[in-house]
Scaffold this active site. Structure first.
Site, PDB file in Angstrom:
ATOM      1  N   ARG A 155       0.938  -1.167  -0.054  1.00 39.38           N
ATOM      2  CA  ARG A 155       0.024   0.154   0.039  1.00 39.38           C
ATOM      3  C   ARG A 155       0.882   1.139   0.028  1.00 39.38           C
ATOM      4  O   ARG A 155       1.686   1.354   0.807  1.00 39.38           O
ATOM      5  CB  ARG A 155      -0.785   0.200   1.235  1.00 39.38           C
ATOM      6  CG  ARG A 155      -1.533   1.400   1.243  1.00 39.38           C
ATOM      7  CD  ARG A 155      -2.918   1.587   2.007  1.00 39.38           C
ATOM      8  NE  ARG A 155      -3.402   2.682   2.179  1.00 39.38           N
ATOM      9  CZ  ARG A 155      -4.243   3.483   0.852  1.00 39.38           C
ATOM     10  NH1 ARG A 155      -4.707   2.661  -0.151  1.00 39.38           N
ATOM     11  NH2 ARG A 155      -4.470   4.724   1.097  1.00 39.38           N
ATOM     12  N   HIS A 172       0.723   5.009   0.732  1.00 36.63           N
ATOM     13  CA  HIS A 172      -0.224   5.750   1.525  1.00 36.63           C
ATOM     14  C   HIS A 172       0.291   7.384   1.463  1.00 36.63           C
ATOM     15  O   HIS A 172       1.244   7.459   1.909  1.00 36.63           O
ATOM     16  CB  HIS A 172      -0.464   5.248   2.755  1.00 36.63           C
ATOM     17  CG  HIS A 172      -1.842   5.901   3.623  1.00 36.63           C
ATOM     18  ND1 HIS A 172      -2.764   5.361   3.400  1.00 36.63           N
ATOM     19  CD2 HIS A 172      -1.804   6.984   4.364  1.00 36.63           C
ATOM     20  CE1 HIS A 172      -3.707   6.110   4.231  1.00 36.63           C
ATOM     21  NE2 HIS A 172      -2.834   7.017   4.847  1.00 36.63           N
ATOM     22  N   GLU A 188       0.169  10.823   3.297  1.00 30.62           N
ATOM     23  CA  GLU A 188      -0.246  11.291   4.759  1.00 30.62           C
ATOM     24  C   GLU A 188      -1.626  11.896   4.803  1.00 30.62           C
ATOM     25  O   GLU A 188      -1.984  12.744   3.619  1.00 30.62           O
ATOM     26  CB  GLU A 188       0.830  12.143   4.990  1.00 30.62           C
ATOM     27  CG  GLU A 188       0.561  12.992   6.398  1.00 30.62           C
ATOM     28  CD  GLU A 188       1.771  13.728   6.880  1.00 30.62           C
ATOM     29  OE1 GLU A 188       2.260  14.417   6.084  1.00 30.62           O
ATOM     30  OE2 GLU A 188       1.951  13.650   7.998  1.00 30.62           O
ATOM     31  N   CYS A 189      -2.325  11.791   5.656  1.00 32.33           N
ATOM     32  CA  CYS A 189      -3.641  12.444   5.905  1.00 32.33           C
ATOM     33  C   CYS A 189      -3.722  12.429   7.409  1.00 32.33           C
ATOM     34  O   CYS A 189      -4.103  11.783   8.080  1.00 32.33           O
ATOM     35  CB  CYS A 189      -4.845  11.918   5.206  1.00 32.33           C
ATOM     36  SG  CYS A 189      -6.423  12.598   5.742  1.00 32.33           S
ATOM     37  N   CYS A 207     -12.918  11.152   5.400  1.00 27.41           N
ATOM     38  CA  CYS A 207     -12.162  10.404   4.176  1.00 27.41           C
ATOM     39  C   CYS A 207     -11.956   8.935   4.652  1.00 27.41           C
ATOM     40  O   CYS A 207     -12.237   8.686   5.842  1.00 27.41           O
ATOM     41  CB  CYS A 207     -11.008  11.202   3.744  1.00 27.41           C
ATOM     42  SG  CYS A 207      -9.810  11.475   5.224  1.00 27.41           S
ATOM     43  N   GLU A 261       0.873  15.527   2.602  1.00 33.00           N
ATOM     44  CA  GLU A 261      -0.540  16.114   2.876  1.00 33.00           C
ATOM     45  C   GLU A 261      -1.472  16.698   2.151  1.00 33.00           C
ATOM     46  O   GLU A 261      -1.057  17.809   1.425  1.00 33.00           O
ATOM     47  CB  GLU A 261      -0.131  16.888   4.356  1.00 33.00           C
ATOM     48  CG  GLU A 261      -1.496  17.441   4.990  1.00 33.00           C
ATOM     49  CD  GLU A 261      -2.137  16.287   5.692  1.00 33.00           C
ATOM     50  OE1 GLU A 261      -3.503  16.277   5.215  1.00 33.00           O
ATOM     51  OE2 GLU A 261      -1.851  15.493   6.536  1.00 33.00           O
ATOM     52  N   ARG A 293      -2.978  15.813  -0.766  1.00 34.48           N
ATOM     53  CA  ARG A 293      -2.795  15.688  -2.186  1.00 34.48           C
ATOM     54  C   ARG A 293      -1.387  16.491  -2.452  1.00 34.48           C
ATOM     55  O   ARG A 293      -1.351  17.180  -3.504  1.00 34.48           O
ATOM     56  CB  ARG A 293      -3.636  15.996  -2.973  1.00 34.48           C
ATOM     57  CG  ARG A 293      -4.786  14.829  -2.839  1.00 34.48           C
ATOM     58  CD  ARG A 293      -5.739  14.871  -4.207  1.00 34.48           C
ATOM     59  NE  ARG A 293      -7.101  14.830  -3.484  1.00 34.48           N
ATOM     60  CZ  ARG A 293      -8.196  15.438  -3.749  1.00 34.48           C
ATOM     61  NH1 ARG A 293      -7.988  16.613  -4.501  1.00 34.48           N
ATOM     62  NH2 ARG A 293      -9.356  15.352  -3.252  1.00 34.48           N
ATOM     63  N   ASP A 346      -4.506  18.219  -7.596  1.00 35.70           N
ATOM     64  CA  ASP A 346      -3.281  17.434  -6.889  1.00 35.70           C
ATOM     65  C   ASP A 346      -2.062  17.594  -7.500  1.00 35.70           C
ATOM     66  O   ASP A 346      -1.873  18.056  -8.450  1.00 35.70           O
ATOM     67  CB  ASP A 346      -3.938  15.822  -7.491  1.00 35.70           C
ATOM     68  CG  ASP A 346      -3.183  14.732  -7.007  1.00 35.70           C
ATOM     69  OD1 ASP A 346      -2.037  14.790  -6.467  1.00 35.70           O
ATOM     70  OD2 ASP A 346      -3.790  13.842  -6.470  1.00 35.70           O
ATOM     71  N   ARG A 360       0.607  15.689  -6.050  1.00 33.26           N
ATOM     72  CA  ARG A 360       1.551  14.480  -5.495  1.00 33.26           C
ATOM     73  C   ARG A 360       2.546  14.060  -6.405  1.00 33.26           C
ATOM     74  O   ARG A 360       3.724  13.761  -5.917  1.00 33.26           O
ATOM     75  CB  ARG A 360       0.695  13.400  -5.004  1.00 33.26           C
ATOM     76  CG  ARG A 360       0.002  13.792  -3.690  1.00 33.26           C
ATOM     77  CD  ARG A 360      -0.869  12.828  -3.388  1.00 33.26           C
ATOM     78  NE  ARG A 360      -1.974  12.632  -4.264  1.00 33.26           N
ATOM     79  CZ  ARG A 360      -3.168  11.640  -4.038  1.00 33.26           C
ATOM     80  NH1 ARG A 360      -2.997  10.933  -2.859  1.00 33.26           N
ATOM     81  NH2 ARG A 360      -4.063  11.738  -4.752  1.00 33.26           N
TER      82      ARG A 360
HETATM   83 ZN   LIG Z   1      -7.682  11.698   4.413  1.00 32.70          ZN
END
Ligand SMILES: [Zn+2]
Length: 434
Positions: A260, A262, A264-265, A276, A307, A309, A347, A349
């Site tokens: 995965r 991932h 950051e959020c 989310c 963070e 996107r 976005d 990212r």
């Molecule tokens: Zn999130």
């Protein structure tokens, strides 16, 4: 400010703080042009298989005459280091004592390390820098690691719940009865090879360098004045890798690998916000990683500090407000539009750079990719990594207020096993109002 006041500051640190003896020299050396000692700069042959041919990344400020990169170490934390020096709590001449800091688990080298197009945003030799280069250069060439590898036991309450529910099985070695999970983890600071970054993004290197200079407020003049320097240590967040199971299984073609990636959020990952799917999807990724490791393979979580996107958390919260207050309420059909109104883009990212960390790990095939993102999937497969199966978030794990996000993403091209909604149906998916 007079010279006198600077001198006074240097001998009067804040009460209660250690006195390092002196602060940074007042003598300023402009870095924008090559100095007299520049003939001593070791060139970096990016992509060379042997680290001695490749050459070390020297970004330390102690090695001013030997620096062969733009910027300095520790990403955004380099700014805190400056504060510590300026306020007199850190002696600028302090050199890192790296005794016993070498990797607990060895990663690489892998064939991808010797391909200058496969890895452009991190230094594959970053974890072994002091060993690979240390003995070959005098001590005034301070060579610092940009990657650190260690081990940990981590505890995530959801995993304990899954053990109690029978969704996860305790094996005592990888997953303990008390819910602790045994992992290997690596922290990676960004190291950008600018010609490679430009090529990856399909832009001209000099356009990239000029715009990086301009859009950071002129922070790094060498971007535009030092064509001899091709490597940049950008002041941005890095990446953390969590590996579950045997690290060697990652590159064993006979063993399964789950991944995965991932981004950051903080609001969901740490604080459990229900707007989310981030934390539940991350936990599901860890669950799949555990099951893969227990089947003799390895699971990999790549956690990127991007963070919101990569738009940042202030932008993200502004967008939340705009979404909740817009006419007709928070709707799936306007999910991306509201982000674009605030940030100008949906976005930032740049997933094109993300597969570098997978190449660093030596991954060539992912049996289970725990992600619905088409951007991540496309980046990984374009990088030549095979993806056997994509794993969607189980519907029962989607939090109360996150239907807007998940349906909007599915409608925009995210992977889904179910039918994608029509425009009319999307307009009916609504979130909570503030
Ligand atoms: Zn999130």
């Amino acid at each position: 400010m007079t010279d006198r006041s600077l001198t006074d500051r240097s001998v009067k640190p804040n009460p209660g703080t250690p006195n390092p003896g002196r602060i940074q020299s007042k003598h300023i050396i402009l870095t924008s042009h090559q100095n007299k000692g520049s003939s001593q700069v070791i060139p970096i042959q990016w992509g060379a298989a042997d680290p001695r041919d490749r050459g070390p990344v020297i970004g330390s400020l102690h090695s001013a005459r030997h620096r062969n990169v733009i910027g300095t170490h520790a990403g955004s934390y380099g700014v805190y280091r400056a504060l510590a020096v300026a306020s007199g709590v850190l002696d600028p001449s302090h050199k890192a004592d790296l005794t016993n800091t070498s990797p607990i688990v060895h990663i690489g080298p892998h064939p991808s390390w010797a391909d200058p197009s496969k890895i452009v945003s991190l230094d594959p030799f970053g974890a072994i820098a002091s060993n690979a280069f240390g003995d070959h250069y005098p001590t005034d060439h301070e060579i610092l690691p940009t990657i650190a590898i260690t081990k940990a036991h981590i505890y995530i309450p959801e995993l304990k719940t899954e053990i109690d529910q029978g969704r996860l099985q305790v094996d005592g070695k990888i997953l303990k009865a008390d819910g602790n999970l045994v992992v290997t983890k690596a922290a990676i600071d960004p190291v950008w090879y600018l010609p490679g970054i430009a090529k990856r993004l399909g832009i001209d290197e000099w356009d990239l360098r000029r715009v990086l200079f301009q859009q950071t407020g002129g922070m790094f003049p060498e971007l535009v004045t030092r064509p001899d320097l091709h490597v940049f240590l950008p002041p941005i967040g890095g990446t953390t890798v969590y590996i579950v199971g045997d690290v060697d299984a990652i590159t064993d073609p006979n063993k399964p690998v789950a991944v995965r990636v991932h981004d950051e959020c903080n609001g969901s990952d740490v604080f459990g916000s229900d707007i989310c799917t981030c934390r539940p999807y991350l936990v599901h990724g860890i669950e799949v990683c555990i099951q893969t490791a227990q089947a003799g393979g390895a699971g990999v979580i790549v956690y990127c500090r991007k963070e919101g996107r990569a738009l940042g958390e202030v932008t993200k919260f502004l967008v939340y407000n705009a979404r909740k207050r817009q006419e007709g309420g928070d709707r799936a059909d306007a999910y991306f539009l509201r982000t674009e109104c605030v940030a100008g883009v949906q976005d930032m990212r740049f997933q094109e750079l993300m597969p570098d960390v997978l190449h660093w790990l030596g991954i060539t095939r992912i049996d289970q990719l725990v992600s619905m993102s088409n951007m991540k999937y496309n980046a990984i497969t374009h990088a030549g990594i095979e993806v056997v199966q994509r794993v969607a978030i189980p519907p029962e794990l989607i939090p109360a207020d996150a239907q807007v996000e998940i349906e909007a993403k599915k409608a925009s091209g995210y992977y889904s096993e179910n039918e994608v909604m029509t425009e009319e149906e999307l307009a009916e998916i609504k979130g909570r109002e503030y």
